[in-house]
Design a protein around this motif. Structure first.
Motif, PDB file in Angstrom:
ATOM      1  N   GLY A  27     -15.018   3.912  47.155  1.00  0.00           N
ATOM      2  CA  GLY A  27     -15.149   5.021  46.222  1.00  0.00           C
ATOM      3  C   GLY A  27     -14.099   5.005  45.127  1.00  0.00           C
ATOM      4  O   GLY A  27     -13.635   6.060  44.671  1.00  0.00           O
ATOM      5  N   VAL A  28     -13.700   3.789  44.707  1.00  0.00           N
ATOM      6  CA  VAL A  28     -12.714   3.649  43.629  1.00  0.00           C
ATOM      7  C   VAL A  28     -13.286   2.723  42.561  1.00  0.00           C
ATOM      8  O   VAL A  28     -14.283   2.040  42.783  1.00  0.00           O
ATOM      9  CB  VAL A  28     -11.374   3.080  44.140  1.00  0.00           C
ATOM     10  CG1 VAL A  28     -10.794   3.967  45.238  1.00  0.00           C
ATOM     11  CG2 VAL A  28     -11.547   1.643  44.644  1.00  0.00           C
ATOM     12  N   GLY A  29     -12.639   2.698  41.432  1.00  0.00           N
ATOM     13  CA  GLY A  29     -13.056   1.797  40.383  1.00  0.00           C
ATOM     14  C   GLY A  29     -12.581   0.380  40.651  1.00  0.00           C
ATOM     15  O   GLY A  29     -11.534   0.171  41.279  1.00  0.00           O
ATOM     16  N   LYS A  30     -13.332  -0.575  40.181  1.00  0.00           N
ATOM     17  CA  LYS A  30     -12.971  -1.987  40.344  1.00  0.00           C
ATOM     18  C   LYS A  30     -11.587  -2.277  39.766  1.00  0.00           C
ATOM     19  O   LYS A  30     -10.803  -3.042  40.334  1.00  0.00           O
ATOM     20  CB  LYS A  30     -14.045  -2.818  39.651  1.00  0.00           C
ATOM     21  CG  LYS A  30     -13.939  -4.267  39.772  1.00  0.00           C
ATOM     22  CD  LYS A  30     -15.211  -4.960  39.273  1.00  0.00           C
ATOM     23  CE  LYS A  30     -15.422  -4.751  37.795  1.00  0.00           C
ATOM     24  NZ  LYS A  30     -16.496  -5.665  37.275  1.00  0.00           N
ATOM     25  N   GLN A  31     -11.279  -1.628  38.633  1.00  0.00           N
ATOM     26  CA  GLN A  31      -9.980  -1.864  37.985  1.00  0.00           C
ATOM     27  C   GLN A  31      -8.814  -1.349  38.822  1.00  0.00           C
ATOM     28  O   GLN A  31      -7.694  -1.839  38.697  1.00  0.00           O
ATOM     29  CB  GLN A  31      -9.973  -1.237  36.585  1.00  0.00           C
ATOM     30  CG  GLN A  31     -10.884  -1.942  35.596  1.00  0.00           C
ATOM     31  CD  GLN A  31     -10.608  -3.435  35.537  1.00  0.00           C
ATOM     32  OE1 GLN A  31      -9.452  -3.864  35.477  1.00  0.00           O
ATOM     33  NE2 GLN A  31     -11.671  -4.245  35.578  1.00  0.00           N
ATOM     34  N   THR A  32      -9.087  -0.347  39.649  1.00  0.00           N
ATOM     35  CA  THR A  32      -8.033   0.146  40.551  1.00  0.00           C
ATOM     36  C   THR A  32      -7.592  -0.964  41.494  1.00  0.00           C
ATOM     37  O   THR A  32      -6.397  -1.146  41.748  1.00  0.00           O
ATOM     38  CB  THR A  32      -8.549   1.350  41.373  1.00  0.00           C
ATOM     39  OG1 THR A  32      -8.866   2.420  40.476  1.00  0.00           O
ATOM     40  CG2 THR A  32      -7.499   1.821  42.373  1.00  0.00           C
TER      41      THR A  32
ATOM     42  N   ILE B 153     -14.952  -7.919  45.244  1.00  0.00           N
ATOM     43  CA  ILE B 153     -14.145  -6.795  44.790  1.00  0.00           C
ATOM     44  C   ILE B 153     -15.046  -5.607  44.463  1.00  0.00           C
ATOM     45  O   ILE B 153     -14.731  -4.454  44.769  1.00  0.00           O
ATOM     46  CB  ILE B 153     -13.319  -7.190  43.544  1.00  0.00           C
ATOM     47  CG1 ILE B 153     -12.240  -8.223  43.921  1.00  0.00           C
ATOM     48  CG2 ILE B 153     -12.670  -5.952  42.914  1.00  0.00           C
ATOM     49  CD1 ILE B 153     -11.138  -7.713  44.813  1.00  0.00           C
ATOM     50  N   GLU B 154     -16.194  -5.887  43.856  1.00  0.00           N
ATOM     51  CA  GLU B 154     -17.137  -4.824  43.505  1.00  0.00           C
ATOM     52  C   GLU B 154     -17.621  -4.090  44.751  1.00  0.00           C
ATOM     53  O   GLU B 154     -17.718  -2.861  44.775  1.00  0.00           O
ATOM     54  CB  GLU B 154     -18.330  -5.405  42.747  1.00  0.00           C
ATOM     55  CG  GLU B 154     -18.023  -5.889  41.348  1.00  0.00           C
ATOM     56  CD  GLU B 154     -17.352  -7.271  41.317  1.00  0.00           C
ATOM     57  OE1 GLU B 154     -17.188  -7.886  42.411  1.00  0.00           O
ATOM     58  OE2 GLU B 154     -16.982  -7.721  40.224  1.00  0.00           O
TER      59      GLU B 154
ATOM     60  N   ALA C 157      -9.055 -12.047  48.562  1.00  0.00           N
ATOM     61  CA  ALA C 157      -8.214 -12.585  49.636  1.00  0.00           C
ATOM     62  C   ALA C 157      -6.920 -11.792  49.755  1.00  0.00           C
ATOM     63  O   ALA C 157      -6.450 -11.512  50.863  1.00  0.00           O
ATOM     64  CB  ALA C 157      -7.914 -14.054  49.375  1.00  0.00           C
ATOM     65  N   ALA C 158      -6.342 -11.425  48.618  1.00  0.00           N
ATOM     66  CA  ALA C 158      -5.094 -10.658  48.629  1.00  0.00           C
ATOM     67  C   ALA C 158      -5.317  -9.270  49.220  1.00  0.00           C
ATOM     68  O   ALA C 158      -4.473  -8.764  49.975  1.00  0.00           O
ATOM     69  CB  ALA C 158      -4.539 -10.556  47.215  1.00  0.00           C
ATOM     70  N   VAL C 159      -6.452  -8.655  48.895  1.00  0.00           N
ATOM     71  CA  VAL C 159      -6.776  -7.347  49.469  1.00  0.00           C
ATOM     72  C   VAL C 159      -6.899  -7.463  50.982  1.00  0.00           C
ATOM     73  O   VAL C 159      -6.311  -6.689  51.749  1.00  0.00           O
ATOM     74  CB  VAL C 159      -8.099  -6.788  48.891  1.00  0.00           C
ATOM     75  CG1 VAL C 159      -8.442  -5.454  49.557  1.00  0.00           C
ATOM     76  CG2 VAL C 159      -8.011  -6.619  47.385  1.00  0.00           C
TER      77      VAL C 159
END
Length: 202
Positions: A46-51, A38-39, A60-62
């Motif tokens: 270019g987004v935050g991990k929490q996004t 995820i990191e 896997a879902a991503v």
């Protein structure tokens, strides 16, 4: 003083979602599923991990959402020129090109491997990707059955699985090359088994 409009959050979210999908698909090809994180996706997008975690529970879902986004392409169905053999070969030639494309192979193989140990992921993958594909083959064989090209007592769903399984097995297990010649032989032998008795393939 000129009024400024507030930022369009829906547009910003769509840009972020697209960037996340592009990053996930690119990275799985570069580093493989095991090293995909995820990191890493967040950094590339270019987004935050929490996004990412706000929208998806896991890598896997991503990857599944990214890979199956274009599933509506199946809505057109298979061609029906009146020549079942030609139609099946035409589509499976295109599928051969797709499965031999490294950009397609990496996420598909990653999801297949992850799904072997994750029942929920596997069921979702089948529902989103495999079932729509199987359905258009079933519909084409049903039309052929009504036209007398396929025996009336054939279970077309099982017949479709008999056609597609050797293709998938050869690709997934790398037991042989996926080629047009292989596809043509597969279709010809498949049709010998499902034609009405006494009817030739020609």
């Amino acid at each position: 003083m000129a009024k400024t409009s507030p930022p369009d959050s829906s547009r910003r979210s769509e840009r972020s979602r697209r960037a996340i999908f592009d990053a996930a698909l690119a990275l799985v090809g570069e580093v493989g599923y095991d090293k995909l994180t995820i990191e890493g996706i967040a950094s590339r997008a270019g987004v935050g991990k929490q996004t990412i975690y706000r929208w998806w529970p896991s890598k896997a879902a991503v990857l599944l959402d990214a890979f199956t986004e274009g599933i509506e392409e199946y809505s057109a169905g298979l061609p029906d020129t009146g020549d079942l053999a030609a139609d099946l070969k035409f589509v499976l030639h295109a599928t051969t090109d797709e499965f031999n494309d490294p950009a397609f192979q990496a996420p598909y193989r990653a999801l297949a491997a992850a799904g072997a140990n994750d029942e929920e992921l596997s069921r979702t993958f089948v529902a989103r990707l495999m079932e729509p594909g199987i359905r258009v083959y079933v519909e084409r064989l049903q039309a052929a059955q009504e036209a007398g090209e396929v025996a009336g007592d054939i279970d077309v769903r099982i017949a479709v699985e008999m056609l597609l399984s050797p293709f998938s097995q050869r690709w997934l297990m790398r037991s042989g090359e996926l080629t047009y010649d292989f596809v043509d032989t597969l279709v010809d032998q498949f049709l010998r088994g499902v034609r009405p008795r006494g009817r030739s393939d020609g």
